[in-house]
Design an enzyme around this catalytic site. Sequence first.
Site, PDB file in Angstrom:
ATOM      1  CG  HIS A 181      36.701  33.910  50.454  1.00  0.00           C
ATOM      2  ND1 HIS A 181      36.915  35.116  49.849  1.00  0.00           N
ATOM      3  CD2 HIS A 181      37.657  33.808  51.412  1.00  0.00           C
ATOM      4  CE1 HIS A 181      37.961  35.717  50.404  1.00  0.00           C
ATOM      5  NE2 HIS A 181      38.424  34.938  51.366  1.00  0.00           N
ATOM      6  CD  GLU A 182      37.885  31.062  54.066  1.00  0.00           C
ATOM      7  OE1 GLU A 182      39.095  30.795  53.903  1.00  0.00           O
ATOM      8  OE2 GLU A 182      37.482  32.190  54.414  1.00  0.00           O
ATOM      9  CD  GLU A 184      41.242  37.862  50.513  1.00  0.00           C
ATOM     10  OE1 GLU A 184      41.778  36.998  51.239  1.00  0.00           O
ATOM     11  OE2 GLU A 184      40.069  38.236  50.666  1.00  0.00           O
ATOM     12  CG  HIS A 201      42.005  31.599  51.105  1.00  0.00           C
ATOM     13  ND1 HIS A 201      43.016  32.469  50.761  1.00  0.00           N
ATOM     14  CD2 HIS A 201      41.004  32.362  51.619  1.00  0.00           C
ATOM     15  CE1 HIS A 201      42.646  33.720  51.066  1.00  0.00           C
ATOM     16  NE2 HIS A 201      41.418  33.688  51.577  1.00  0.00           N
TER      17      HIS A 201
END
Lengths: 512, 512
Positions: free
Chosen positions: A274-275, A304, A278
Site C-alpha cells: 500500500h505505502e 489513495e 503512495h
Amino acid sequence: MATEAAGSDSESAPDAYTDLLQTYKRVANVRNAGGLLSWDQQVMMPEGGNPARSQQLSTLSSLSHELLTDDEVGEQLDELEDADLTDEQAAVVREIRREYDRAVSVPSELVEEISTTSSEALPAWEEAKAEDDFSTFAPYLEKHVELKREYAEHIDPDKDPYEVLFEDFEPCLPLEQAEEILDELRDTLVPMIEQIREEGDDIATDAFTREGDYPEGDQEELCRDVLSTLGYPWERGRMDTSSHPFSSGTMFDARVTTRFDETDPLGSLFSTVHEFGHATYNLGLPDEHYATPLGEDRNLSVHESQSRLWENHVGRSEAFWNVLLPSFKEHFPKAEDVTLQEAYEAANQVYDDNLVRVEADELTYHLHIIVRFEIERALIAGDIDVEEVPEVWNDKYEEYLGVRPESDSEGCLQDIHWSHGNFGYFPTYSLGSVMAAQLYAAAEDDIDDLEDHIAEGDFEPLHEWLTENVHRHGRRYETNELVVQATGEDFTADAFTDYVTEKYGDLYDIDA
Amino acid sequence: MATEAAGSDSESAPDAYTDLLQTYKRVANVRNAGGLLSWDQQVMMPEGGNPARSQQLSTLSSLSHELLTDDEVGEQLDELEDADLTDEQAAVVREIRREYDRAVSVPSELVEEISTTSSEALPAWEEAKAEDDFSTFAPYLEKHVELKREYAEHIDPDKDPYEVLFEDFEPCLPLEQAEEILDELRDTLVPMIEQIREEGDDIATDAFTREGDYPEGDQEELCRDVLSTLGYPWERGRMDTSSHPFSSGTMFDARVTTRFDETDPLGSLFSTVHEFGHATYNLGLPDEHYATPLGEDRNLSVHESQSRLWENHVGRSEAFWNVLLPSFKEHFPKAEDVTLQEAYEAANQVYDDNLVRVEADELTYHLHIIVRFEIERALIAGDIDVEEVPEVWNDKYEEYLGVRPESDSEGCLQDIHWSHGNFGYFPTYSLGSVMAAQLYAAAEDDIDDLEDHIAEGDFEPLHEWLTENVHRHGRRYETNELVVQATGEDFTADAFTDYVTEKYGDLYDIDA
C-alpha cells in the site's frame, strides 16, 4: 541538474508568473521541510524531542502560511487573471489561486483555535478510547464541530459547510459526484456482503495463521524483497517502521514505513505494498517541477488510488501471488505447504464480524467509511448531536455490516481523525479505492497481457502506464479531468462494482 | 511544559524585548529545523534526495536570514540600547545584536556568491584530493580567499580581516588571546614531542591491534554500552553511523553519530566519547531557554572543550579504562589478555610519523592545527599566495612534526574546511582542547576524589559540575568570562601544558 529547470517555461512567462512561482517554491520547500520533521518525529526522534519539535513544526507552518498569504501573491494572482499563459502556467496559477483564496479567508485566530483544540482533543480521545468512555471526548468533538462550521462559513458562507470541509482534502472533486459514488458503493456492497455470508462457499482463511507466528525480522526482510521486486528505487527511498504505516516525501526521496504483527504476516505485507503505491506516485511526479503544483500530487483520492491499486489490484491478485508465494516460502519455510489458491483465498477473505476499519477487507472497508461519512455530514449539518454519535454509529454498523459494537472503543472511538477535527477526510479512502478500479481497468485495456506480466514479476508496463497517465501530470488537471484523461470516462463507481462483482462472485461462487 | 517558560522573565521586560525574543525564537526554530534536515541528509537520506534537500536547506537558510535582518529587529535593538534590563535580558540583547549587525552588513549577493563558490569548490577539492593535484583546487581556494577578504571588509574595514573571519566561529574570544594560546602550545609541544621521540621509553601500542579485526556490530554494541555507562539519556538522543562522526540537536534531542573501522576499535570508541561530550553540552543547556541565546551553546571552542574533556581527560585516563576494559573484554573476548597498563598506553601513544590530522594523538594534533592556522592567516593577509600553500604546508610539517608529506593528498588537501571557505575554524579545535584542560583541572579541584568516582564508573559529579559551571549558562557570558566563572582564571594554555607535561612525562618517563 533536473531541479534547475523547475518552472521550465518561465522564460516565456510574465514577470508576475515568475515571481509567483518563486514564492510558491519557498512555500513548498518549507512544507517539505516540515514533512521531513514529521517523518523524523514518527520514525526516528527520541521521545524527549517533542517540545522542541512541536515548536519547529509550528514555526514552519506559520512561515509557509505567511509566505503564501503575502499581499504580493494576491496582486500577482490578480495580474495573471487575464494574462496570456500556457496550459501548464494556467494550471499553476489556478492551483495557487485556490490555495491562496482559502488561506487568506480564515482568520489566523481561528486557525490557532482549531490547532489548540486538536492538541487538547488528542489526549482526550486517547483517554476516552483507553477507558471506553465517549463522554471524555464528546466536548472536544463538539468544539471541533462548532469551529469547523465557523471555518467553513469564512471560506464560503453560501456553500454546504461539509462541502467546504471536504474541499480541504479534495479541492477539485465535486462533493455531489463523490456522494453518488459512495451511494452506489453502499447499494452494491450491502447486499453483496449479505449474499456472500448467506450463500457463499467456505474459503480457506487459515493459510498463514495455521503455522504459528512469523518473526518480525523475517517479515522485514520479506517486505524489503517485495519492495525490490515491485521496483522500489532504493536510491530514492527507504523503509522503516512506525506505529502507523505511512509514506512521505517527494520525487527525489519517497519513504515508506510499515509495522509488524508476528501473528499476521499479511498485515505488514499489504501495508508495505500500500505505502509502495503512495511512494510510486510521489516518485512519478516530474523532477523538473519539484516544489511547484505540477510536481505535487493531485490530492488524497488520487493518492489513495495509487496505494489501493497496488495493494488490491496487484497485491491481492492471483497473478501477484504467483510471484510472491515462492519468495514468502523462502523467508518462511514453515509455509511450504500453502498452495497458491489457499494464499489467494486468505488474502481476499471477507470478514463476518470485523468492527475495525483498519482491519477490514476489500469489500466491508467501504461500509466502515460510509458510516463515518454519513455521521460526519449529519454532525456538521446539525442533523444529529454529538451525544447521539455512539448510538447512530452502532445502528449503522448493524444495518450495513450486520455487526454491532459492544463498546465505544471498538465503535466510534476507534479512529484518530475526528480528534484532529478532520471532517471530510474519510470519504477520500473509498474514493481512492474506486478510482483505483477504474484506472486498473483502463490499464488492463491498454497493456497487452498485463496479468501475465505481473505473474512473471514484470511490473514495468504498469509503472509506465501509471506514470504516463497519472503521475507525470501532477496537479495539471482537476480530479475528474485527470480520470477522464487516463480512462476516457468520467470518474464513477462502475469499474469498481464490475471488479468486485466478478472477483468475489468467482471467489465465493455466487452470482452477484 | 518547560518550553512555555522560554524568555522566562518576559513579564517584566519591555515590549521591544518580548517582540525581539519572539522573532529570535522563530529564527532559532528555522535553524534547528535546518539542523535536522542536515542530520537526515548525512545519516538517513537516500542519495537521490539531494536536489530537493539542497533547495529545502537553502530556503530555510534564507528565511532565517530574512527574519533576523528584518527592519523591526534593528529598531527593537536600538530601542533596547538604553532600556532597563536584567543581566539575562542584557545578554540576550547583546547576542542578538552581534548576530544582527553581522547579518545586515554583508550584501546578500556576496553571501550568494560565497555559497555558490562553496558548491563548486567541493567537487573540485574532491577531485584534486582523489587525483593528488592541488592545481585543480587552487582557483577555488583563490576565489574563496578573495571573497572572504571582501566579506570581512563589509563587516569591519578597520579590523584585521582574519580576525573578522575568526569571529564567525568564535565571536567573543579576542584573536589576540587565542593566538597567545596557540603560540604557547607550539612552543611547548614541538620540543616535548621531540624529546619523547628521542628520550622516551618504548610504550605498548599494539594492545588492540595484535588480535586481529573487530566486527562492526560488536563495536556498535560496545559504543552503545559506553554511552549508557557515561550517562547518555537515550530518551533525548540516539546514535547512528555516518561517514564523518558529528553531533547535532538541542537540549531535547541531542544526537550523536560514529563510524567503524574493523581494524581499529579505539577509533569508534573515542569518536563516540567525543561526540558524547558535544551532546552533553547541548543536553545541559536549560530547557526553559530553548530557541533563545540563553539556551544555545557558547560557540565552537566551548563546544569542543566539552567533547575533548570527555574524550581526552576522561576517555584516555587510566581511571576510565578501569571501567571500560572489562566491558571491552565482554564484547571482545579475544582481548582478554590486554592489561590495564597496555590499554592505557595504546590509548595514549604519540605517533612518530602521522600526517593526518584526524588520526593524530593528543599532542601532535595541535601542531596539525597550528600549521593550518598559520597558513590561512598568511593567505588572508596576502603574505603567501595560494600556489605556495603546498610547499609552505610541507615545510611546516617538517619543522613542527618532523615529517614531510610526499603528496598534496596527504598534505594540504586532506581537510574539507577550506573548500567551504571556512578560514578561522581550525583554531577552535585546539582552543577547545586547551579549555578542556583548564576546566578539568578546576573540576578536579572542586570535586573530592574525581578520579575515584570515574574509576568506579560514577560520572555524575562531573556531569553536575559541567552543567553548573558551563552548560546551564548558554550564551549568558562571553567566552573568557565563562572560563573565569568556571575556573577562577583567565583562559590560558597553562593548565593544558601542566596536564601534558605531567601525563606524558610519566607515560614516556621523560622530565619535560
